[in-house]
Design a protein around this motif. Sequence first.
Motif, short mmCIF file in Angstrom:
data_model
loop_
_atom_site.label_atom_id
_atom_site.label_comp_id
_atom_site.label_asym_id
_atom_site.label_seq_id
_atom_site.Cartn_x
_atom_site.Cartn_y
_atom_site.Cartn_z
N ALA A 91 0.53 -0.97 -0.22
CA ALA A 91 0.04 0.15 0.06
C ALA A 91 0.93 1.37 -0.17
CB ALA A 91 -0.94 0.55 1.16
N SER A 92 1.88 1.04 0.52
CA SER A 92 3.07 2.62 0.33
C SER A 92 2.96 2.81 -0.58
CB SER A 92 4.07 1.98 1.31
OG SER A 92 5.00 1.48 -0.08
N PHE A 93 3.17 2.38 -2.02
CA PHE A 93 3.10 2.37 -3.50
C PHE A 93 1.91 2.93 -3.73
CE2 PHE A 93 2.36 1.91 -7.74
CZ PHE A 93 3.38 2.36 -8.57
N ASP A 94 0.66 2.61 -3.68
CA ASP A 94 -0.23 2.63 -3.75
C ASP A 94 -0.78 4.66 -3.17
OD1 ASP A 94 -1.40 1.14 -5.97
OD2 ASP A 94 -0.89 0.36 -5.08
N GLN A 95 -0.17 4.49 -1.48
CA GLN A 95 -1.14 5.45 -1.02
C GLN A 95 -0.21 6.59 -1.33
OE1 GLN A 95 0.02 4.38 2.91
NE2 GLN A 95 -0.80 6.40 3.45
N ARG A 96 1.01 6.35 -1.52
CA ARG A 96 1.74 7.83 -2.42
C ARG A 96 1.45 8.96 -3.67
NH1 ARG A 96 6.06 4.90 -0.95
NH2 ARG A 96 6.75 3.73 -3.25
N PHE A 97 1.18 7.13 -5.02
CA PHE A 97 0.35 8.32 -5.96
C PHE A 97 -1.04 8.62 -5.72
CE2 PHE A 97 3.58 5.71 -7.96
CZ PHE A 97 4.16 6.27 -9.05
N TRP A 98 -1.54 8.10 -4.76
CA TRP A 98 -3.09 8.55 -4.97
C TRP A 98 -2.90 9.71 -4.07
CZ3 TRP A 98 -8.68 7.59 -5.21
CH2 TRP A 98 -9.00 8.20 -4.36
N ALA A 99 -2.03 10.21 -2.87
CA ALA A 99 -1.15 11.75 -2.45
C ALA A 99 -0.91 12.28 -3.77
CB ALA A 99 -0.57 11.32 -1.49
N ALA A 100 -0.11 12.04 -4.42
CA ALA A 100 0.25 13.33 -4.93
C ALA A 100 -0.44 13.68 -6.13
CB ALA A 100 1.88 12.37 -6.04
N GLU A 101 -1.28 11.88 -6.94
CA GLU A 101 -2.30 12.73 -8.01
C GLU A 101 -3.39 13.96 -6.97
OE1 GLU A 101 -2.01 12.59 -10.85
OE2 GLU A 101 -0.45 10.67 -11.25
N LEU A 102 -3.91 13.42 -6.69
CA LEU A 102 -4.56 14.12 -5.69
C LEU A 102 -4.54 16.17 -5.27
CD1 LEU A 102 -7.28 11.39 -3.27
CD2 LEU A 102 -7.48 13.47 -5.75
N ALA A 103 -3.28 15.40 -4.81
CA ALA A 103 -2.39 16.74 -4.92
C ALA A 103 -2.40 18.11 -5.25
CB ALA A 103 -1.26 16.54 -3.73
N ARG A 104 -2.29 16.87 -6.93
CA ARG A 104 -2.31 18.23 -7.65
C ARG A 104 -3.35 18.68 -8.11
NH1 ARG A 104 1.53 17.11 -12.26
NH2 ARG A 104 2.77 15.57 -11.59
N LEU A 105 -4.65 18.29 -7.29
CA LEU A 105 -6.11 18.44 -7.59
C LEU A 105 -6.57 19.78 -6.63
CD1 LEU A 105 -8.63 15.39 -8.73
CD2 LEU A 105 -7.25 17.29 -10.04
N GLY A 106 -4.97 19.89 -5.28
CA GLY A 106 -5.22 20.51 -4.95
C GLY A 106 -5.61 20.06 -3.25
N ALA A 107 -5.65 19.18 -3.33
CA ALA A 107 -6.29 18.21 -1.61
C ALA A 107 -5.27 18.23 -1.33
CB ALA A 107 -6.95 16.86 -1.93
N ASP A 108 -5.11 18.37 -0.21
CA ASP A 108 -3.71 18.44 1.75
C ASP A 108 -3.72 17.06 1.59
OD1 ASP A 108 -2.62 18.67 3.39
OD2 ASP A 108 -3.93 19.65 4.58
N GLU A 109 -1.52 17.10 0.64
CA GLU A 109 -1.40 15.62 0.76
C GLU A 109 -1.15 14.58 2.69
OE1 GLU A 109 1.96 14.40 -1.07
OE2 GLU A 109 1.67 16.34 -1.47
N ARG A 110 -1.45 15.69 3.89
CA ARG A 110 -1.33 15.45 5.12
C ARG A 110 -2.45 14.73 5.63
NH1 ARG A 110 0.93 21.08 6.53
NH2 ARG A 110 -1.50 21.61 6.00
N ALA A 111 -3.68 14.86 4.46
CA ALA A 111 -4.89 14.25 5.12
C ALA A 111 -4.78 13.29 4.51
CB ALA A 111 -6.05 15.92 4.51
N VAL A 112 -4.16 13.19 3.20
CA VAL A 112 -4.05 11.36 3.34
C VAL A 112 -4.43 10.32 4.14
CG1 VAL A 112 -3.57 9.56 2.23
CG2 VAL A 112 -3.40 11.50 0.68
#
Length: 210
Positions: A91-112
């Motif tokens: 999951a560390s792999f998918d979690q990084r991409f989930w956070a990174a792709e959503l961060a591009r939409l303006g989501a808070d990466e710390r809130a993953v």
Amino acid sequence: MNPVAVIDFETTGLSPAMGDRATEIAIVLLEDGKVVDRYQSLMNAGVRISAFIEDYTGISNEMVRAAPPAAEVMAEAARFVGDVPLVAHNASFDQRFWAAELARLGADERAVPSFACTMLLSRRLYPEAGSYRLGALASFHALPSAGRAHRAMADAEVAAALLSRIQGDIQRQYAVDDVPHGLLVKLQRCQRKALPKAIEGYFQALRDHA
DNA sequence: TGCCAGGCCCTCTTTAGGGCCTT
């Protein structure tokens, strides 16, 4: 059992920090060990896919060019998941991409949210498995094939079947009625011999809280 | 074109190194 969302990304490489991007996402909603809903889409992040990755995933530059923009797909995926807790294999792999792709939409990466990981759980529950690659665990448990490996939906389906197996084994081995996401996250950090105490502690804390 | 990361876990360990797993 409350639903969980089993997620799998196909990407251009291993590291969003090095510029790699998602090319495909699949999400399987699992409830009581059964698939109740699915989401899947290729996405166009505007980056080139190497020949190695085209061969590895079967996802070509041509396929991605015809896909909707990554921002649109990730917004849909986030809406599909909502507040349902997430699970992935390694999951560390998918979690990084989930956070990174959503961060591009303006989501808070710390809130993953914290992901539960079927690889870490399998290492603790099945020490005899030998290999903890998704395909190897599918063979070990004789899980049904879900299509071409290294495509997002096929891998998400297999990971969901593995999670269902994990939940069932925990229920049987440790005589519990439910295996909530919070318990999975707790157990994936536990040493094997500490599992029974961790499970008892988890449910005791729930009772104390009630 | 070819290369890149990060976290976990074991051991010939902890003042470290290397394999596994994800694409």
